[in-house]
Write a protein that holds these residues in place. Sequence first.
Motif, PDB file in Angstrom:
ATOM      1  N   UNK A 101       0.838  -1.207   0.000  1.00  0.00           N
ATOM      2  CA  UNK A 101       0.000   0.000   0.000  1.00  0.00           C
ATOM      3  C   UNK A 101       0.871   1.254   0.000  1.00  0.00           C
ATOM      4  N   UNK A 102       1.967   1.244   0.741  1.00  0.00           N
ATOM      5  CA  UNK A 102       2.882   2.386   0.741  1.00  0.00           C
ATOM      6  C   UNK A 102       3.469   2.638  -0.639  1.00  0.00           C
ATOM      7  N   UNK A 103       3.892   1.582  -1.313  1.00  0.00           N
ATOM      8  CA  UNK A 103       4.466   1.739  -2.653  1.00  0.00           C
ATOM      9  C   UNK A 103       3.430   2.312  -3.607  1.00  0.00           C
ATOM     10  N   UNK A 104       2.212   1.798  -3.559  1.00  0.00           N
ATOM     11  CA  UNK A 104       1.153   2.282  -4.441  1.00  0.00           C
ATOM     12  C   UNK A 104       0.804   3.734  -4.117  1.00  0.00           C
ATOM     13  N   UNK A 105       0.729   4.085  -2.846  1.00  0.00           N
ATOM     14  CA  UNK A 105       0.402   5.458  -2.467  1.00  0.00           C
ATOM     15  C   UNK A 105       1.505   6.446  -2.881  1.00  0.00           C
ATOM     16  N   UNK A 106       2.748   6.059  -2.718  1.00  0.00           N
ATOM     17  CA  UNK A 106       3.845   6.936  -3.137  1.00  0.00           C
ATOM     18  C   UNK A 106       3.804   7.139  -4.648  1.00  0.00           C
ATOM     19  N   UNK A 107       3.583   6.072  -5.400  1.00  0.00           N
ATOM     20  CA  UNK A 107       3.493   6.209  -6.851  1.00  0.00           C
ATOM     21  C   UNK A 107       2.292   7.068  -7.232  1.00  0.00           C
ATOM     22  N   UNK A 108       1.161   6.827  -6.570  1.00  0.00           N
ATOM     23  CA  UNK A 108      -0.034   7.608  -6.870  1.00  0.00           C
ATOM     24  C   UNK A 108       0.129   9.075  -6.546  1.00  0.00           C
TER      25      UNK A 108
END
Length: 150
Positions: free
Chosen positions: A130-137
């Motif tokens: 979730x952290x990786x996806x949120x940072x990318x988003x």
Amino acid sequence: MEHLRRYVQNQDWSELINNNEGAMTAPKDLSVATYRIWNNGKRFRAQYTIIMAGMVAVYLVMNHFMLSVLLALLAGAWHHVLQLQPGQQVELIGRAFIRAESLMWLCPIIIAVIVLNNLLAVFGAVVVAVLVVCVHGAILDPGAAPNRRR
């Protein structure tokens, strides 16, 4: 499943990794980051789901090895306790434990360690994904990338 396949085909993976100038910029404040995460989450829902599932799968495969090491250590503890003669005692933290007490404490400890190890591994994998996806988003500007739909 067909709906997911059509959705993934409609959204190009190259848009997810947009190298155009200005597409990847740091958000000015938290509200801009939240807006970007929300919009990119809707746009790349299927890709983000696939990325998160892949990260969790890799994490669990890596954790499988650690679980095997843990089980080997626990098997060694069981072997040690079961090799005790009826009159022998195990001394731990300045107290002597008889064989029955050792078995009484070893069973719940093993169950708790195995369950907590698996739960924490899954929880940790989901949090990292979730952290990786949120940072990318948050970094990908939804206005800079073309919104192509077939």
